[in-house]
Scaffold this active site. Structure first.
Site, PDB file in Angstrom:
ATOM      1  N   HIS A  79      31.979 -20.001 -26.310  1.00 37.96           N
ATOM      2  CA  HIS A  79      32.692 -19.465 -25.140  1.00 37.96           C
ATOM      3  C   HIS A  79      33.311 -20.577 -24.290  1.00 37.96           C
ATOM      4  CE1 HIS A  79      29.013 -19.820 -22.477  1.00 37.96           C
ATOM      5  NE2 HIS A  79      29.932 -19.985 -21.548  1.00 37.96           N
ATOM      6  N   ASP A 132      27.156 -17.677 -30.313  1.00 40.62           N
ATOM      7  CA  ASP A 132      27.942 -18.482 -29.359  1.00 40.62           C
ATOM      8  C   ASP A 132      27.791 -19.994 -29.614  1.00 40.62           C
ATOM      9  OD1 ASP A 132      29.438 -19.244 -27.175  1.00 40.62           O
ATOM     10  OD2 ASP A 132      27.941 -18.636 -25.673  1.00 40.62           O
ATOM     11  N   GLY A 230      26.715 -24.660 -23.344  1.00 42.70           N
ATOM     12  CA  GLY A 230      26.909 -25.556 -24.472  1.00 42.70           C
ATOM     13  C   GLY A 230      25.895 -26.675 -24.518  1.00 42.70           C
TER      14      GLY A 230
HETATM   15  C1  4AZ Z   1      27.547 -19.241 -17.753  1.00 45.20           C
HETATM   16  O1  4AZ Z   1      28.280 -18.413 -17.241  1.00 45.20           O
HETATM   17  C2  4AZ Z   1      26.075 -19.066 -17.666  1.00 45.20           C
HETATM   18  N1  4AZ Z   1      21.360 -18.405 -16.207  1.00 45.20           N
HETATM   19  C3  4AZ Z   1      25.257 -19.973 -18.291  1.00 45.20           C
HETATM   20  C4  4AZ Z   1      23.897 -19.817 -18.219  1.00 45.20           C
HETATM   21  C5  4AZ Z   1      23.353 -18.771 -17.538  1.00 45.20           C
HETATM   22  C6  4AZ Z   1      24.153 -17.856 -16.890  1.00 45.20           C
HETATM   23  C7  4AZ Z   1      25.528 -18.012 -16.971  1.00 45.20           C
HETATM   24  C8  4AZ Z   1      21.865 -18.610 -17.500  1.00 45.20           C
HETATM   25  O2  4AZ Z   1      28.035 -20.202 -18.324  1.00 45.20           O
END
Ligand code: 4AZ
Length: 269
Positions: A79, A132, A230
């Protein structure tokens, strides 16, 4: 909520007036959420993905994390390289780089290595978030000492209750405060049944044990957040997950969800 990092940045200025996560702000978020400053020399496999063209130069263009799994191979989240985040296919980002050996994004430590090629998992499902991950091939090699082993299926590090550490330069409060220097937070690997109960399927995603693993704390407080995507989740000296998604950051009952590295090993080999 999982949103493209770009949009979060755009909203950051408005965050003071309109809290994005009013009821969702963790109680004791001092830093990743609820973490501590980490030394890059002790986690040299943690890298930043950068494009100053797209994200500006104030934080060296950092927009996601990654992990060095081979001397010229970096894993990151699919993503991170989506059109929703980059606004274009990754091949079109001329200055896509991996920053290695630099904890403080405002320093000139370490090196910036151009990305030679990008392979995004074609089975990545942006609706459930399954699969992902992406593989970056670097234009030059890093030392072997920067490489961390990947945990294969059946590795004991996946057992529920295992202590793990997540690393990144993402949001440290849940309100759009992106870290200047690398942070880390201790989280506990959770049972698939707990993750399935937390994420049976909603607009944020659906927990799929084949390609995901989740980690956090029952009471919340320690977690990955936007901008950490990532980056690595490490346990017992191996990378077991890549920061992927979750509902909010550091919320009780909403553990962080990670791409299961054993799924990557199976998919690419
Ligand atoms: C994000 O949007 C995201 N709390 C990454 C990790 C988490 C939530 C959102 C985990 O990239």
């Amino acid at each position: 909520m999982r949103r493209p990092f770009v949009r979060v940045l755009a909203l950051a200025a408005a965050a003071a007036a309109i809290p994005l996560v009013s009821s969702a702000t963790p109680a004791a978020a001092d830093v990743v959420i609820g973490g501590y400053p980490a030394e890059i020399s002790k986690s040299p496999w943690t890298v930043a993905l950068s494009s100053r063209d797209l994200f500006g130069g104030t934080r060296a263009g950092q927009f996601c994390g990654g992990v060095v799994v081979g001397r010229s191979t970096v894993l990151t989240a699919a993503h991170c390289l989506s059109e929703a985040v980059l606004g274009a296919p990754p091949e079109r980002i001329r200055d896509l780089k991996v920053i290695a050996g630099r904890g403080d994004l405002l320093s000139t430590a370490g090196q910036e290595i151009p990305v030679r090629s990008v392979w995004v998992n074609p089975d990545y499902d942006s609706y459930t978030n399954a699969g992902d991950f992406a593989v970056l091939t670097l234009a030059s090699s890093l030392p072997e000492s920067s490489v961390i082993p990947m945990a294969a299926a059946g590795d004991p590090a996946y057992q529920p209750g295992t202590e793990a550490v997540v690393y990144g330069w993402g949001d440290i409060t849940g309100a759009g405060d992106y870290a200047r220097s690398l942070h880390a937070a201790r989280v506990t690997v959770m049972a698939d049944a707990v993750c399935e109960e937390a994420y049976p399927g909603n607009t944020d995603g659906t927990y799929k044990s084949a390609s995901m693993v989740c980690a956090g704390e029952r009471a919340g407080g320690r977690d990955a957040c936007q901008g950490d995507s990532g980056g690595p989740l490490v346990a017992q000296g191996k990378v077991i997950g890549l920061v992927s998604w979750g509902t909010g950051c550091g919320l009780a009952g909403s553990p962080g969800v990670y791409t299961r590295v054993s799924y990557i090993v199976r998919t690419v080999s």
